[in-house]
Design a protein around this motif. Structure first.
Motif, PDB file in Angstrom:
ATOM      1  N   ARG A  45     -40.450 -36.541 -46.177  1.00  9.86           N
ATOM      2  CA  ARG A  45     -40.527 -35.329 -46.968  1.00  9.86           C
ATOM      3  C   ARG A  45     -39.698 -34.226 -46.302  1.00  9.86           C
ATOM      4  NH1 ARG A  45     -44.067 -35.759 -50.940  1.00  9.86           N
ATOM      5  NH2 ARG A  45     -44.256 -33.522 -51.309  1.00  9.86           N
ATOM      6  N   THR A  47     -39.012 -29.985 -46.175  1.00  6.80           N
ATOM      7  CA  THR A  47     -39.398 -28.629 -46.521  1.00  6.80           C
ATOM      8  C   THR A  47     -38.110 -27.821 -46.685  1.00  6.80           C
ATOM      9  OG1 THR A  47     -41.493 -28.769 -45.322  1.00  6.80           O
ATOM     10  CG2 THR A  47     -40.644 -26.574 -45.779  1.00  6.80           C
ATOM     11  N   THR A  90     -40.131 -21.558 -50.882  1.00  2.00           N
ATOM     12  CA  THR A  90     -40.163 -22.828 -50.148  1.00  2.00           C
ATOM     13  C   THR A  90     -40.738 -23.948 -51.009  1.00  2.00           C
ATOM     14  OG1 THR A  90     -40.394 -21.709 -48.011  1.00  2.00           O
ATOM     15  CG2 THR A  90     -41.095 -24.011 -48.113  1.00  2.00           C
ATOM     16  N   THR A  92     -41.764 -28.209 -50.658  1.00  7.06           N
ATOM     17  CA  THR A  92     -41.910 -29.418 -49.845  1.00  7.06           C
ATOM     18  C   THR A  92     -41.856 -30.594 -50.814  1.00  7.06           C
ATOM     19  OG1 THR A  92     -43.236 -28.293 -48.176  1.00  7.06           O
ATOM     20  CG2 THR A  92     -43.351 -30.702 -48.222  1.00  7.06           C
ATOM     21  N   GLU A 154     -36.864 -30.246 -42.261  1.00 10.94           N
ATOM     22  CA  GLU A 154     -36.837 -28.846 -42.648  1.00 10.94           C
ATOM     23  C   GLU A 154     -35.394 -28.389 -42.777  1.00 10.94           C
ATOM     24  OE1 GLU A 154     -39.099 -26.263 -40.183  1.00 10.94           O
ATOM     25  OE2 GLU A 154     -40.900 -27.521 -40.206  1.00 10.94           O
TER      26      GLU A 154
END
Length: 207
Positions: A45, A47, A90, A92, A154
């Motif tokens: 994943r 972000t 943001t 995710t 990220e």
């Protein structure tokens, strides 16, 4: 400076298509991640944070549309719509969704344009890593709505969103131009834009 665009009047790619919101609403359930899919690790994943000045309340949505071997079938995924707060927003999301991802922005000031303002990841004549200013962006004639994506857990991407005057459905209205100030890795196709404004009435199929 006022920059008048003719996005709707001058592109057959947009003419007659349903607005993006309506198109996405009709996406079949099979295009969404299956609930029974095995849980993925945190490493799978990403972000993703967009930082953007002077765009408080702007609505941002991510869309991933991929073609298949069947020309009539397109797999579409979309995120929830989120608002810019304190100059950032943001998400995710699964990292694999960043490949071929597009992003739309709806600022509070926009009039009835008839399309969704779409982030330009790369303009014609620019290479990955090149910087782009607003004065340069409004001179561009082509752009890619498709990001090549990342594998990082990220990532922070600066985003420029500015008010411009555009030709709407019935009259000239306030619209927007949205682009990344540092050119990103991109995917085809390069689409026609007017005064740097990239607008979408349907999902962007990336390849």
């Amino acid at each position: 400076m006022t920059h008048l665009t003719t996005v709707l009047a001058r592109t057959t790619a947009l003419a007659g298509a349903a607005v993006l919101a309506g198109s996405l609403a009709s996406v079949p359930a099979q295009a969404q991640p299956a609930p029974a899919e095995p849980e993925r690790s945190a490493a799978a994943r990403t972000t993703l944070t967009f930082t953007v000045d002077d765009c408080e309340g702007c609505e941002v949505q991510l869309v991933n549309a991929r073609s298949t071997l069947d020309a009539d079938v397109v797999h579409v995924w979309q995120s929830r719509t989120k608002q810019v707060r304190d100059e950032e927003v943001t998400f995710t999301i699964p990292a694999r969704r960043t490949w071929g991802m597009s992003a739309t922005v709806v600022p509070p000031w926009e009039g009835f344009t008839g399309y969704r303002t779409t982030v330009a990841w790369r303009y014609n004549g620019e290479r990955v890593g090149d910087t782009v200013t607003l004065d340069e962006a409004v001179t561009k004639t082509k752009a890619s709505a498709c990001w090549e994506g990342v594998r990082s857990r990220e990532v922070v991407v600066p985003l420029v969103v500015e008010k411009v005057r555009v030709r709407g459905q019935k009259k000239e209205v306030d619209g927007s131009i949205a682009f990344v100030p540092t050119t990103q890795s991109w995917l085809a196709p390069m689409r026609r834009v007017w005064d740097g404004v990239l607008g979408s009435q349907d999902v962007n199929i990336c390849r």
